[in-house]
Design a protein around this motif. Structure first.
Motif, mmCIF file in Angstrom:
data_model
loop_
_atom_site.group_PDB
_atom_site.id
_atom_site.type_symbol
_atom_site.label_atom_id
_atom_site.label_comp_id
_atom_site.label_asym_id
_atom_site.label_seq_id
_atom_site.Cartn_x
_atom_site.Cartn_y
_atom_site.Cartn_z
ATOM 1 N N ARG A 195 0.818 -1.207 0.000
ATOM 2 C CA ARG A 195 0.000 0.000 0.000
ATOM 3 C C ARG A 195 0.855 1.262 0.000
ATOM 4 O O ARG A 195 1.992 1.275 0.479
ATOM 5 N N ILE A 196 0.228 2.309 -0.508
ATOM 6 C CA ILE A 196 0.796 3.662 -0.522
ATOM 7 C C ILE A 196 -0.305 4.607 -0.043
ATOM 8 O O ILE A 196 -1.469 4.449 -0.418
ATOM 9 N N MET A 197 0.062 5.567 0.776
ATOM 10 C CA MET A 197 -0.876 6.604 1.178
ATOM 11 C C MET A 197 -0.195 7.954 0.993
ATOM 12 O O MET A 197 0.994 8.101 1.272
ATOM 13 N N ALA A 198 -0.965 8.924 0.505
ATOM 14 C CA ALA A 198 -0.372 10.229 0.217
ATOM 15 C C ALA A 198 -1.378 11.334 0.447
ATOM 16 O O ALA A 198 -2.565 11.192 0.125
ATOM 17 N N ASP A 199 -0.908 12.432 1.011
ATOM 18 C CA ASP A 199 -1.669 13.670 1.119
ATOM 19 C C ASP A 199 -1.150 14.628 0.057
ATOM 20 O O ASP A 199 0.068 14.889 -0.006
ATOM 21 N N CYS A 200 -2.058 15.145 -0.782
ATOM 22 C CA CYS A 200 -1.667 16.033 -1.878
ATOM 23 C C CYS A 200 -2.508 17.301 -1.860
ATOM 24 O O CYS A 200 -3.749 17.230 -1.767
ATOM 25 N N HIS A 201 -1.841 18.439 -1.958
ATOM 26 C CA HIS A 201 -2.539 19.715 -2.075
ATOM 27 C C HIS A 201 -2.633 20.073 -3.543
ATOM 28 O O HIS A 201 -1.617 20.151 -4.250
ATOM 29 N N VAL A 202 -3.859 20.288 -4.009
ATOM 30 C CA VAL A 202 -4.128 20.576 -5.419
ATOM 31 C C VAL A 202 -4.666 21.990 -5.531
ATOM 32 O O VAL A 202 -5.627 22.365 -4.850
ATOM 33 N N ARG A 203 -4.033 22.768 -6.427
ATOM 34 C CA ARG A 203 -4.534 24.102 -6.737
ATOM 35 C C ARG A 203 -4.529 24.262 -8.242
ATOM 36 O O ARG A 203 -3.510 23.985 -8.895
ATOM 37 N N GLY A 204 -5.659 24.690 -8.801
ATOM 38 C CA GLY A 204 -5.795 24.671 -10.254
ATOM 39 C C GLY A 204 -5.880 23.226 -10.712
ATOM 40 O O GLY A 204 -6.754 22.471 -10.284
ATOM 41 N N ILE A 205 -4.950 22.806 -11.575
ATOM 42 C CA ILE A 205 -4.884 21.399 -11.975
ATOM 43 C C ILE A 205 -3.536 20.792 -11.575
ATOM 44 O O ILE A 205 -3.141 19.757 -12.104
ATOM 45 N N ALA A 206 -2.841 21.428 -10.625
ATOM 46 C CA ALA A 206 -1.498 20.957 -10.264
ATOM 47 C C ALA A 206 -1.391 20.695 -8.770
ATOM 48 O O ALA A 206 -1.964 21.409 -7.942
ATOM 49 N N ILE A 207 -0.634 19.660 -8.433
ATOM 50 C CA ILE A 207 -0.268 19.364 -7.053
ATOM 51 C C ILE A 207 0.977 20.182 -6.721
ATOM 52 O O ILE A 207 1.969 20.130 -7.460
ATOM 53 N N ASP A 208 0.947 20.927 -5.618
ATOM 54 C CA ASP A 208 2.098 21.764 -5.278
ATOM 55 C C ASP A 208 2.690 21.449 -3.900
ATOM 56 O O ASP A 208 3.646 22.088 -3.475
ATOM 57 N N ASP A 209 2.123 20.471 -3.208
ATOM 58 C CA ASP A 209 2.623 20.068 -1.889
ATOM 59 C C ASP A 209 2.200 18.615 -1.664
ATOM 60 O O ASP A 209 1.034 18.278 -1.929
ATOM 61 N N GLU A 210 3.112 17.767 -1.159
ATOM 62 C CA GLU A 210 2.761 16.351 -1.034
ATOM 63 C C GLU A 210 3.488 15.703 0.142
ATOM 64 O O GLU A 210 4.639 16.032 0.440
ATOM 65 N N TRP A 211 2.793 14.777 0.796
ATOM 66 C CA TRP A 211 3.340 13.914 1.848
ATOM 67 C C TRP A 211 3.035 12.482 1.430
ATOM 68 O O TRP A 211 1.868 12.089 1.347
ATOM 69 N N LEU A 212 4.057 11.689 1.153
ATOM 70 C CA LEU A 212 3.905 10.380 0.500
ATOM 71 C C LEU A 212 4.556 9.291 1.341
ATOM 72 O O LEU A 212 5.715 9.413 1.738
ATOM 73 N N ILE A 213 3.810 8.210 1.615
ATOM 74 C CA ILE A 213 4.355 7.097 2.386
ATOM 75 C C ILE A 213 4.082 5.792 1.644
ATOM 76 O O ILE A 213 2.925 5.438 1.402
ATOM 77 N N ARG A 214 5.143 5.087 1.307
ATOM 78 C CA ARG A 214 5.022 3.715 0.784
ATOM 79 C C ARG A 214 5.283 2.742 1.925
ATOM 80 O O ARG A 214 6.118 3.011 2.796
ATOM 81 N N ASP A 215 4.613 1.609 1.890
ATOM 82 C CA ASP A 215 4.857 0.583 2.898
ATOM 83 C C ASP A 215 6.148 -0.148 2.530
ATOM 84 O O ASP A 215 6.142 -1.253 2.003
ATOM 85 N N GLN A 216 7.257 0.507 2.832
ATOM 86 C CA GLN A 216 8.563 -0.053 2.477
ATOM 87 C C GLN A 216 8.841 -1.369 3.210
ATOM 88 O O GLN A 216 9.546 -2.234 2.703
ATOM 89 N N GLY A 217 8.285 -1.506 4.411
ATOM 90 C CA GLY A 217 8.460 -2.755 5.129
ATOM 91 C C GLY A 217 7.892 -3.928 4.360
ATOM 92 O O GLY A 217 8.494 -5.007 4.298
ATOM 93 N N ALA A 218 6.718 -3.732 3.753
ATOM 94 C CA ALA A 218 6.120 -4.787 2.940
ATOM 95 C C ALA A 218 6.952 -5.056 1.693
ATOM 96 O O ALA A 218 7.165 -6.216 1.300
ATOM 97 N N ILE A 219 7.437 -3.990 1.059
ATOM 98 C CA ILE A 219 8.224 -4.156 -0.174
ATOM 99 C C ILE A 219 9.483 -4.976 0.093
ATOM 100 O O ILE A 219 9.739 -5.982 -0.570
ATOM 101 N N VAL A 220 10.278 -4.566 1.070
ATOM 102 C CA VAL A 220 11.578 -5.221 1.246
ATOM 103 C C VAL A 220 11.418 -6.641 1.778
ATOM 104 O O VAL A 220 12.210 -7.526 1.430
#
Length: 328
Positions: free
Chosen positions: A114-139
């Protein structure tokens, strides 16, 4: 093109552009959908600028060329793309490790995480993001334990002095979004529950969680009911008993054809001073960025309960900070 010319709402925008960028190979559309000076924070690092995001996207697709991103939910606040909206979205990703890259030599192994992300969208563009991948699951699916992977990554990056520093309040960069979410009841209930748990009031779990709650935790772990929730949150807090817990962002939603739900982004910042999820206390200063999504149901002492929970943080970034800063 304006937002409303193409997308009916923020979930439609998030899910559509995610597929367009990754699965349809529309990487060049990042010039439209990401602001030139975007700040992307992941637990592993802080990336500034659209060009760096494009490079990282291509590197990921070179390593996992068949990667899919299946949108499970988008929980959002704000209703005007001209002034800005914030999405907290949850994805289930599948991928085959077919290329060499940050995870080492290609293994041919198929992953799901899984991946979860918070994205701030203004107009049609994302200009701020907080992104977390479940790296524990991947590795783990690639044959590593998160601690060993983090130690190996430090060496591949040139050792402790040269290694890329994970996200902390010291390495963070300010972005344009200053909001805190919305004041919906369901977001407030989740924020209160997490605050109680992180304040050592573990009695909150049997009161707030449904006995049949389904729980999705870092490492690709699925749990059920009060005992599994208690073990997860207890072991995390026990590892950082004196760390400051902060509710960073809160969204609640009550939408047609959906159960009431909430998204909270939170953080822990303090010493690895306790026995818990990360083994022998080392005294390392550690920052944990986490996102929790929940769905609510009708059963509970107050007429509501948490029926499903998804929480993610990056175990490898925690271990990297422990290896870089530990004193024992």
């Amino acid at each position: 093109m304006t937002f409303n010319d193409r997308w009916k709402d923020l979930p439609d925008y998030i899910l559509s552009i995610t597929k367009e960028i990754w699965e349809d190979r529309g990487i060049a559309t990042l010039h439209q959908y990401y602001a030139p000076d975007i700040v992307v924070r992941s637990p592993a690092s802080v990336v500034v600028g659209n060009q760096n995001v494009i490079g990282a996207t291509m590197a990921t697709l070179a390593e996992f060329p068949d990667r899919t991103l299946l949108g499970e939910d988008v929980i959002w606040s704000g209703d005007d793309p001209r002034t800005g909206m914030l999405s907290s979205h949850r994805l289930l990703s599948t991928a085959t490790h077919l290329g060499d890259g940050i995870y080492g030599r290609a293994t041919g192994k198929t992953l799901i995480y899984r991946i979860m992300a918070d994205c701030h969208v203004r107009g049609i563009a994302i200009d701020d993001e907080w992104l977390i991948r479940d790296q524990g699951a991947i590795v783990r699916q690639l044959g590593w334990e998160p601690s060993a992977y983090a130690a190996d990554l430090i060496e591949r990056e040139g050792g402790k002095d040269a290694a890329i520093r994970p996200l902390t309040p010291d390495t963070d960069r300010p972005g344009p979004y200053k909001g805190r979410g919305n004041d919906n009841l369901w977001g407030a209930r989740l924020a209160e529950t997490l605050t109680r748990i992180m304040s050592a009031d573990m009695r909150a779990i049997p009161v707030v969680y449904d006995r049949a709650a389904q729980l999705e935790y870092p490492g690709g772990v699925t749990g059920h009911s009060h005992g599994d929730a208690d073990r997860f949150w207890m072991s995390l807090r026990a590892a950082f008993p004196d760390a400051e817990f902060i509710i960073e962002h809160v969204i609640g939603r009550d939408d047609p054809m959906m159960p009431p739900r909430a998204a909270v982004r939170w953080s822990l910042w303090g010493k690895h001073s306790g026995w818990g999820a990360f083994g022998t206390p080392t005294g390392a200063q550690v920052y944990v960025m986490g996102i929790t999504h929940v769905e609510f149901g009708p059963f509970g002492p107050d007429g509501w309960s948490i029926r499903r929970e998804w929480t993610v943080f990056d175990e490898t970034a925690v271990w990297k900070q422990i290896h870089l800063g530990g004193t024992s």
